[in-house]
Design a protein around this motif. Structure first.
Motif, PDB file in Angstrom:
ATOM      1  N   PRO A  61      -4.728   3.933  -4.368  1.00 40.99           N
ATOM      2  CA  PRO A  61      -4.211   5.158  -3.753  1.00 40.99           C
ATOM      3  C   PRO A  61      -4.529   6.393  -4.588  1.00 40.99           C
ATOM      4  O   PRO A  61      -4.722   6.303  -5.799  1.00 40.99           O
ATOM      5  N   CYS A  62      -4.560   7.534  -3.915  1.00 37.67           N
ATOM      6  CA  CYS A  62      -4.931   8.788  -4.562  1.00 37.67           C
ATOM      7  C   CYS A  62      -3.836   9.244  -5.524  1.00 37.67           C
ATOM      8  O   CYS A  62      -2.652   9.258  -5.181  1.00 37.67           O
ATOM      9  N   ARG A  63      -4.258   9.606  -6.745  1.00 44.81           N
ATOM     10  CA  ARG A  63      -3.321  10.085  -7.766  1.00 44.81           C
ATOM     11  C   ARG A  63      -3.872  11.365  -8.402  1.00 44.81           C
ATOM     12  O   ARG A  63      -5.092  11.526  -8.522  1.00 44.81           O
ATOM     13  N   GLU A 123       3.870  10.930  12.061  1.00 47.97           N
ATOM     14  CA  GLU A 123       4.387  11.929  11.131  1.00 47.97           C
ATOM     15  C   GLU A 123       3.276  12.937  10.845  1.00 47.97           C
ATOM     16  O   GLU A 123       2.113  12.560  10.674  1.00 47.97           O
ATOM     17  N   VAL A 151      -5.220   8.789   0.549  1.00 56.36           N
ATOM     18  CA  VAL A 151      -4.095   9.659   0.207  1.00 56.36           C
ATOM     19  C   VAL A 151      -2.851   9.154   0.931  1.00 56.36           C
ATOM     20  O   VAL A 151      -2.713   9.313   2.148  1.00 56.36           O
ATOM     21  N   THR A 152      -1.946   8.552   0.167  1.00 55.42           N
ATOM     22  CA  THR A 152      -0.746   7.952   0.731  1.00 55.42           C
ATOM     23  C   THR A 152       0.506   8.774   0.466  1.00 55.42           C
ATOM     24  O   THR A 152       1.527   8.560   1.113  1.00 55.42           O
ATOM     25  N   LYS A 153       0.447   9.699  -0.506  1.00 53.24           N
ATOM     26  CA  LYS A 153       1.598  10.512  -0.886  1.00 53.24           C
ATOM     27  C   LYS A 153       1.168  11.964  -1.052  1.00 53.24           C
ATOM     28  O   LYS A 153      -0.024  12.260  -1.171  1.00 53.24           O
ATOM     29  N   ASP A 154       2.152  12.863  -1.105  1.00 57.62           N
ATOM     30  CA  ASP A 154       1.879  14.293  -1.236  1.00 57.62           C
ATOM     31  C   ASP A 154       1.088  14.577  -2.510  1.00 57.62           C
ATOM     32  O   ASP A 154       1.314  13.955  -3.557  1.00 57.62           O
ATOM     33  N   VAL A 195       1.675  13.037   4.986  1.00 53.90           N
ATOM     34  CA  VAL A 195       1.192  13.576   3.714  1.00 53.90           C
ATOM     35  C   VAL A 195       1.049  15.099   3.787  1.00 53.90           C
ATOM     36  O   VAL A 195       0.594  15.648   4.799  1.00 53.90           O
ATOM     37  N   THR A 196       1.420  15.757   2.697  1.00 53.58           N
ATOM     38  CA  THR A 196       1.146  17.187   2.505  1.00 53.58           C
ATOM     39  C   THR A 196       0.231  17.349   1.301  1.00 53.58           C
ATOM     40  O   THR A 196       0.493  16.782   0.238  1.00 53.58           O
TER      41      THR A 196
END
Length: 204
Positions: free
Chosen positions: A179-181, A131, A165-168, A151-152
């Protein structure tokens, strides 16, 4: 770029697929040969930049990648203008990676577009999927960050060192952690201070 479009279509499809050694190994080896040559050259050798422009799908003006660089393909990565990447950038770029203008990437950053099914028998058969990763304009990615598939990261975002970084991540935000927040938005304080309580000089 010498990788056949047939190979790129499979790599970039987003679907799970089995590695086709007969077709993909030869194409990947050509890219690996280019990468090896770039890493062997002095950083300021003009031939190195020429090879990198052959190696990447796109490489904008005044973009600089410190050696050594590590990548699966290179031809799936698009670099904008005035991008700076520090040493040991690792691109697992079976899927496409897009990096916007003026983005800065710290040392030992890994951008991973590819995963493998959880089902064990599929992994035994070398099944994988990819992806794309999208990194916006004027992003700063700190040292030892890993960005996972799909990820974006929005424009102007800052990703703290050692983050996973697991999510946008939205634009104009500071994010950190594993995970990155998102910690906060970029704000008026950042307009006046460059680090902690150190004020930005008026002549900058």
């Amino acid at each position: 770029m010498t990788v056949p479009q047939q190979v790129l279509d499979v790599l970039h499809s987003g679907d799970v697929y089995l590695w086709d050694g007969e077709l993909m190994d030869v194409a990947q080896q050509e890219q690996r040969d280019i990468l090896r040559r770039t890493n062997e050259l002095p950083a300021v050798d003009p031939e190195r930049e020429r090879l990198l422009r052959t190696y990447f799908a796109e490489m904008g003006e005044n973009t600089w990648v410190e050696p050594p660089l590590h990548a699966n393909w290179g031809c799936s990565t698009h670099l904008g203008n005035q991008v700076y990447a520090n040493f040991n950038l690792t691109l697992v770029d079976d899927g496409e990676i897009f990096i916007g203008d003026h983005t800065m990437i710290g040392p030992n950053v890994t951008l991973v577009t590819t995963g493998h099914p959880i089902r064990p028998d599929l992994r035994e058969r070398l099944a994988q999927f990819s992806e794309p990763i999208h990194i916006g304009r004027n992003v700063w990615i700190g040292a030892n960050v890993t960005v996972l598939p799909g990820v974006t990261i929005g424009d102007n975002a800052v990703i703290g060192a050692c983050s996973l970084v697991t999510k946008d991540i939205p634009a104009n935000s500071v994010a950190v952690g594993s995970p990155c927040r998102v910690m906060r938005e970029i704000n008026e304080h950042d307009n006046e201070y460059y680090w902690r309580d150190r004020r930005i000089p008026v002549d900058l």
